[in-house]
Write an enzyme that holds these catalytic residues in place. Structure first.
Site, PDB file in Angstrom:
ATOM      1  N   GLY A  19       0.846  -1.203   0.000  1.00  0.00           N
ATOM      2  CA  GLY A  19       0.000   0.000   0.000  1.00  0.00           C
ATOM      3  C   GLY A  19       0.875   1.244   0.000  1.00  0.00           C
ATOM      4  O   GLY A  19       2.041   1.202  -0.418  1.00  0.00           O
ATOM      5  N   PHE A  20       0.339   2.341   0.525  1.00  0.00           N
ATOM      6  CA  PHE A  20       1.067   3.609   0.506  1.00  0.00           C
ATOM      7  C   PHE A  20       2.414   3.477   1.231  1.00  0.00           C
ATOM      8  O   PHE A  20       3.438   3.962   0.759  1.00  0.00           O
ATOM      9  CB  PHE A  20       0.237   4.708   1.168  1.00  0.00           C
ATOM     10  CG  PHE A  20      -0.870   5.207   0.291  1.00  0.00           C
ATOM     11  CD1 PHE A  20      -0.633   6.197  -0.641  1.00  0.00           C
ATOM     12  CD2 PHE A  20      -2.148   4.682   0.385  1.00  0.00           C
ATOM     13  CE1 PHE A  20      -1.645   6.668  -1.464  1.00  0.00           C
ATOM     14  CE2 PHE A  20      -3.173   5.138  -0.423  1.00  0.00           C
ATOM     15  CZ  PHE A  20      -2.919   6.134  -1.355  1.00  0.00           C
ATOM     16  N   VAL A  85      -0.071 -13.274   3.925  1.00  0.00           N
ATOM     17  CA  VAL A  85       0.640 -13.724   5.127  1.00  0.00           C
ATOM     18  C   VAL A  85      -0.407 -14.083   6.179  1.00  0.00           C
ATOM     19  O   VAL A  85      -1.312 -13.295   6.452  1.00  0.00           O
ATOM     20  CB  VAL A  85       1.585 -12.618   5.645  1.00  0.00           C
ATOM     21  CG1 VAL A  85       2.197 -13.017   6.984  1.00  0.00           C
ATOM     22  CG2 VAL A  85       2.681 -12.340   4.620  1.00  0.00           C
ATOM     23  N   GLU A 176     -18.206  11.688   0.960  1.00  0.00           N
ATOM     24  CA  GLU A 176     -17.945  11.643  -0.480  1.00  0.00           C
ATOM     25  C   GLU A 176     -18.953  10.757  -1.202  1.00  0.00           C
ATOM     26  O   GLU A 176     -19.473  11.112  -2.266  1.00  0.00           O
ATOM     27  CB  GLU A 176     -16.508  11.154  -0.733  1.00  0.00           C
ATOM     28  CG  GLU A 176     -15.488  12.246  -0.441  1.00  0.00           C
ATOM     29  CD  GLU A 176     -14.048  11.757  -0.220  1.00  0.00           C
ATOM     30  OE1 GLU A 176     -13.216  12.586   0.175  1.00  0.00           O
ATOM     31  OE2 GLU A 176     -13.774  10.563  -0.427  1.00  0.00           O
ATOM     32  N   ASP A 306      -1.528   2.538   8.455  1.00  0.00           N
ATOM     33  CA  ASP A 306      -2.774   2.351   9.204  1.00  0.00           C
ATOM     34  C   ASP A 306      -2.669   1.327  10.325  1.00  0.00           C
ATOM     35  O   ASP A 306      -3.378   1.419  11.322  1.00  0.00           O
ATOM     36  CB  ASP A 306      -3.887   1.878   8.251  1.00  0.00           C
ATOM     37  CG  ASP A 306      -4.491   3.010   7.451  1.00  0.00           C
ATOM     38  OD1 ASP A 306      -4.004   4.154   7.568  1.00  0.00           O
ATOM     39  OD2 ASP A 306      -5.456   2.754   6.703  1.00  0.00           O
ATOM     40  N   ALA A 324      -3.287   8.504   4.192  1.00  0.00           N
ATOM     41  CA  ALA A 324      -2.186   8.179   3.286  1.00  0.00           C
ATOM     42  C   ALA A 324      -0.894   8.937   3.638  1.00  0.00           C
ATOM     43  O   ALA A 324       0.199   8.376   3.556  1.00  0.00           O
ATOM     44  CB  ALA A 324      -2.618   8.497   1.855  1.00  0.00           C
TER      45      ALA A 324
HETATM   46  C1  LIG Z   1     -12.664   4.398   0.913  1.00  0.00           C
HETATM   47  C2  LIG Z   1     -11.426   5.042   1.498  1.00  0.00           C
HETATM   48  C3  LIG Z   1     -11.166   6.387   1.257  1.00  0.00           C
HETATM   49  C4  LIG Z   1     -10.030   7.002   1.774  1.00  0.00           C
HETATM   50  N1  LIG Z   1      -9.793   8.324   1.503  1.00  0.00           N
HETATM   51  C5  LIG Z   1      -8.643   8.894   1.931  1.00  0.00           C
HETATM   52  C6  LIG Z   1      -8.329  10.242   1.589  1.00  0.00           C
HETATM   53  O1  LIG Z   1      -9.097  10.914   0.896  1.00  0.00           O
HETATM   54  N2  LIG Z   1      -7.140  10.769   2.032  1.00  0.00           N
HETATM   55  C7  LIG Z   1      -6.260  10.031   2.790  1.00  0.00           C
HETATM   56  O2  LIG Z   1      -5.188  10.520   3.136  1.00  0.00           O
HETATM   57  N3  LIG Z   1      -6.553   8.774   3.143  1.00  0.00           N
HETATM   58  C8  LIG Z   1      -7.693   8.180   2.736  1.00  0.00           C
HETATM   59  N4  LIG Z   1      -7.985   6.888   3.082  1.00  0.00           N
HETATM   60  C9  LIG Z   1      -7.052   6.177   3.970  1.00  0.00           C
HETATM   61  C10 LIG Z   1      -5.806   5.697   3.225  1.00  0.00           C
HETATM   62  O3  LIG Z   1      -6.185   5.006   2.060  1.00  0.00           O
HETATM   63  C11 LIG Z   1      -5.003   4.820   4.146  1.00  0.00           C
HETATM   64  O4  LIG Z   1      -4.611   5.592   5.262  1.00  0.00           O
HETATM   65  C12 LIG Z   1      -3.753   4.256   3.468  1.00  0.00           C
HETATM   66  O5  LIG Z   1      -4.125   3.422   2.396  1.00  0.00           O
HETATM   67  C13 LIG Z   1      -2.913   3.482   4.465  1.00  0.00           C
HETATM   68  O6  LIG Z   1      -1.790   2.998   3.815  1.00  0.00           O
HETATM   69  P1  LIG Z   1      -1.118   1.640   4.289  1.00  0.00           P
HETATM   70  O7  LIG Z   1       0.129   1.492   3.468  1.00  0.00           O
HETATM   71  O8  LIG Z   1      -1.004   1.623   5.761  1.00  0.00           O
HETATM   72  O9  LIG Z   1      -2.152   0.500   3.931  1.00  0.00           O
HETATM   73  P2  LIG Z   1      -2.937   0.140   2.514  1.00  0.00           P
HETATM   74  O10 LIG Z   1      -2.711   1.245   1.570  1.00  0.00           O
HETATM   75  O11 LIG Z   1      -4.259  -0.214   2.960  1.00  0.00           O
HETATM   76  O12 LIG Z   1      -2.118  -1.119   2.040  1.00  0.00           O
HETATM   77  C14 LIG Z   1      -2.128  -2.329   2.719  1.00  0.00           C
HETATM   78  C15 LIG Z   1      -1.712  -3.430   1.749  1.00  0.00           C
HETATM   79  O13 LIG Z   1      -1.486  -4.607   2.485  1.00  0.00           O
HETATM   80  C16 LIG Z   1      -2.013  -5.715   1.793  1.00  0.00           C
HETATM   81  N5  LIG Z   1      -2.294  -6.741   2.809  1.00  0.00           N
HETATM   82  C17 LIG Z   1      -3.103  -6.632   3.893  1.00  0.00           C
HETATM   83  N6  LIG Z   1      -3.039  -7.742   4.645  1.00  0.00           N
HETATM   84  C18 LIG Z   1      -2.176  -8.577   4.026  1.00  0.00           C
HETATM   85  C19 LIG Z   1      -1.682  -9.874   4.327  1.00  0.00           C
HETATM   86  N7  LIG Z   1      -2.050 -10.528   5.436  1.00  0.00           N
HETATM   87  N8  LIG Z   1      -0.823 -10.448   3.469  1.00  0.00           N
HETATM   88  C20 LIG Z   1      -0.438  -9.794   2.348  1.00  0.00           C
HETATM   89  N9  LIG Z   1      -0.861  -8.562   2.020  1.00  0.00           N
HETATM   90  C21 LIG Z   1      -1.707  -7.953   2.850  1.00  0.00           C
HETATM   91  C22 LIG Z   1      -3.244  -5.161   1.096  1.00  0.00           C
HETATM   92  O14 LIG Z   1      -3.584  -5.944  -0.028  1.00  0.00           O
HETATM   93  C23 LIG Z   1      -2.775  -3.752   0.714  1.00  0.00           C
HETATM   94  O15 LIG Z   1      -2.185  -3.734  -0.566  1.00  0.00           O
HETATM   95  C24 LIG Z   1      -9.123   6.251   2.575  1.00  0.00           C
HETATM   96  C25 LIG Z   1      -9.387   4.896   2.821  1.00  0.00           C
HETATM   97  C26 LIG Z   1     -10.534   4.302   2.285  1.00  0.00           C
HETATM   98  C27 LIG Z   1     -10.805   2.839   2.560  1.00  0.00           C
END
Ligand SMILES: Cc1cc2nc3c(=O)[nH]c(=O)nc-3n(C[C@H](O)[C@H](O)[C@H](O)COP(=O)(O)OP(=O)(O)OC[C@H]3O[C@@H](n4cnc5c(N)ncnc54)[C@H](O)[C@@H]3O)c2cc1C
Length: 432
Positions: A19-20, A85, A176, A306, A324
């Site tokens: 993810g991000f 995982v 939204e 997150d 993000a």
């Molecule tokens: C509908 C929606 C709208 C949003 N709007 C905004 C916004 O406007 N502005 C903003 O800043 N934030 C927004 N967010 C929040 C933002 O998207 C998150 O804060 C951000 O994606 C977090 O990044 P991350 O890297 O922690 O996790 P994510 O981007 O969620 O990435 C996690 C990754 O881990 C993978 N994964 C999970 N569990 C496993 C596992 N057990 N094994 C292998 N892979 C796994 C998933 O497939 C995913 O690719 C929004 C979220 C949602 C759901």
């Protein structure tokens, strides 16, 4: 059985989640002296902030998803494995996956968050979440499918259940979604369904607190409420949904609403897997980390984004917002920390730089809170568009989204209202 990953003399960093946070970390380690293994259950990165536009038929999924392998074409130290995982064996420094065991020297958990139904089984079974591209697509099909069915229903109460939509959660996602449904009702449905009286469609947004957009300023919250009410969205504050059987939504005060679609945007929990000790898990199922992003009590195990709960930041006693910006700043921080470590430089602590927050409500309507500067309306909407376009990965995606937005803006229409359902072979249907 071990997953086949080339053995190397380099130390191995395993990143779970593209993810991000995880993706940025892997990208920044492209030229570092580590072997990087990036594991994700999907073979693509998803841009969650625009999920709602896929669900509302404004964008194609391929415009907001990006294949992970494309980032690492030609790189010799990054290895991608597409699998989920399922557990960590901390004492053995390894992970379990359906493909086999993965050993690590350093482990980074960047798995993001899952939908939180707060233990309510009826909601978990029947409400519609929006935490993945597949869920957004499902929602799009359900909305379109229900409008098609409505045309053939004569019973008034039953028809109302098909056309009304309830959204639970008044955060940015709920706002939204409600805003774009209201625009769909105003600009698109009357053209597509001239037989239907679109003024009968109710869009209801339910928020448990006394204002929308918790975490943003009072001005932003009030303006968003004003925008939505003006667009004809029924906003219910200070009430919560307690049960849903697929037809009837029941609220805490006993009120009932008939709707076949309840969109759940009311909460998230850290997406962790088995094997973490209880003392590492904090509120919201997030992994507690110190100010170096290391999971409390777990050497060489880090958490980002997150799923991470940074302890000890006085400005954010309940952890950083799950957005993000935090995830990206953590990813960049940890890449730098790994590089410093290898160069023998002293470690520095992670410090989050708050760049502000924003949400859009609809055409020409958004709210933006920057540190020391708050504004709403048309200019805020332009800023929202620019920031989201800029953050999207890939030039092709940026161009496609930009063209779609311009087209939708000029024509008051979207061209993606197709109900394409996944094919299931007969054999598998019989097994079901
Ligand atoms: C509908 C929606 C709208 C949003 N709007 C905004 C916004 O406007 N502005 C903003 O800043 N934030 C927004 N967010 C929040 C933002 O998207 C998150 O804060 C951000 O994606 C977090 O990044 P991350 O890297 O922690 O996790 P994510 O981007 O969620 O990435 C996690 C990754 O881990 C993978 N994964 C999970 N569990 C496993 C596992 N057990 N094994 C292998 N892979 C796994 C998933 O497939 C995913 O690719 C929004 C979220 C949602 C759901």
């Amino acid at each position: 059985m071990k997953i086949n990953i080339p053995e190397s003399t380099l130390e191995r960093i395993v990143i779970v989640g593209g993810g991000f946070a995880g993706l940025l970390l892997a990208k920044k380690l492209l030229k570092a002296n580590y072997q990087v293994v990036l594991i994700d259950k999907n073979n693509y990165h998803q841009f969650q902030p625009l999920f709602y536009q896929v669900a509302m038929a404004g964008l194609e999924p391929s415009s907001i998803a990006f294949p992970l392998r494309k980032f690492f074409q030609g790189s010799s130290n990054v290895f991608i494995r597409v699998t989920e995982v399922t557990a960590i064996e901390y004492d053995k420094k390894r992970l379990q996956t359906p493909l086999g065991i993965v050993n690590y020297n350093h482990l980074v958990i960047a798995t993001g968050a899952d939908t939180n139904f707060f233990g309510n089984a009826s909601l978990a079974a029947k409400a519609l979440p929006m935490k993945s591209v597949s869920e957004a697509l499902y929602l799009r099909n359900r909305i379109l499918d229900d409008y098609e069915k409505t045309l053939s229903i004569t019973d008034e109460a039953e028809r109302q259940g098909y056309i009304d939509i309830v959204i639970v959660g008044g955060g940015p996602t709920g706002v939204e979604v409600a805003g774009s449904l209201a625009e769909m009702r105003k600009y698109i449905l009357p053209k597509d369904y001239p037989e239907m009286d679109c003024s009968e469609i109710e869009i209801i947004l339910i928020q448990s607190g006394d204002q929308l957009l918790k975490g943003m300023s009072d001005e932003a919250a009030k303006k968003a409420l004003q925008f939505l009410r003006k667009m004809g969205v029924k906003v219910i504050l200070n009430n919560r949904v307690t049960a849903y059987d697929g037809e009837i939504v029941t609220m805490k005060d006993g009120t009932q609403i008939r709707s076949r679609k309840v969109i759940w945007a009311a909460g998230i929990v850290g997406a962790i897997f088995e094997g973490f000790p209880a003392e590492a898990i904090g509120p919201g199922n997030r992994l507690k980390v110190d100010n170096h992003c290391q999971v409390i009590g777990m050497e060489n195990v880090y958490a980002l984004g997150d799923v991470a709960l940074v302890t000890g930041d006085e400005k954010f006693p309940e952890g950083h917002p799950q957005v993000a910006q935090v995830a990206m700043q953590m990813g960049a921080y940890l890449a730098d920390a790994f590089t410093r470590k290898q160069k023998g430089k002293a470690a520095v602590a992670f410090k989050y730089r708050d760049l502000g927050s924003m949400a859009t409500v609809g055409r020409n309507k958004a709210v933006v809170d920057l540190p020391g500067f708050k504004f709403q309306g048309f200019f805020a909407w332009l800023v929202w568009l620019f920031v989201h376009l800029f953050q999207l990965l890939g030039v092709r995606n940026k161009v496609m989204v930009f063209i779609n937005w311009v087209w939708n803006y000029v024509t008051y229409d979207q061209s993606l209202r197709l109900m394409i359902r996944p094919f299931v072979p007969k054999e598998m249907k019989n097994e079901e």
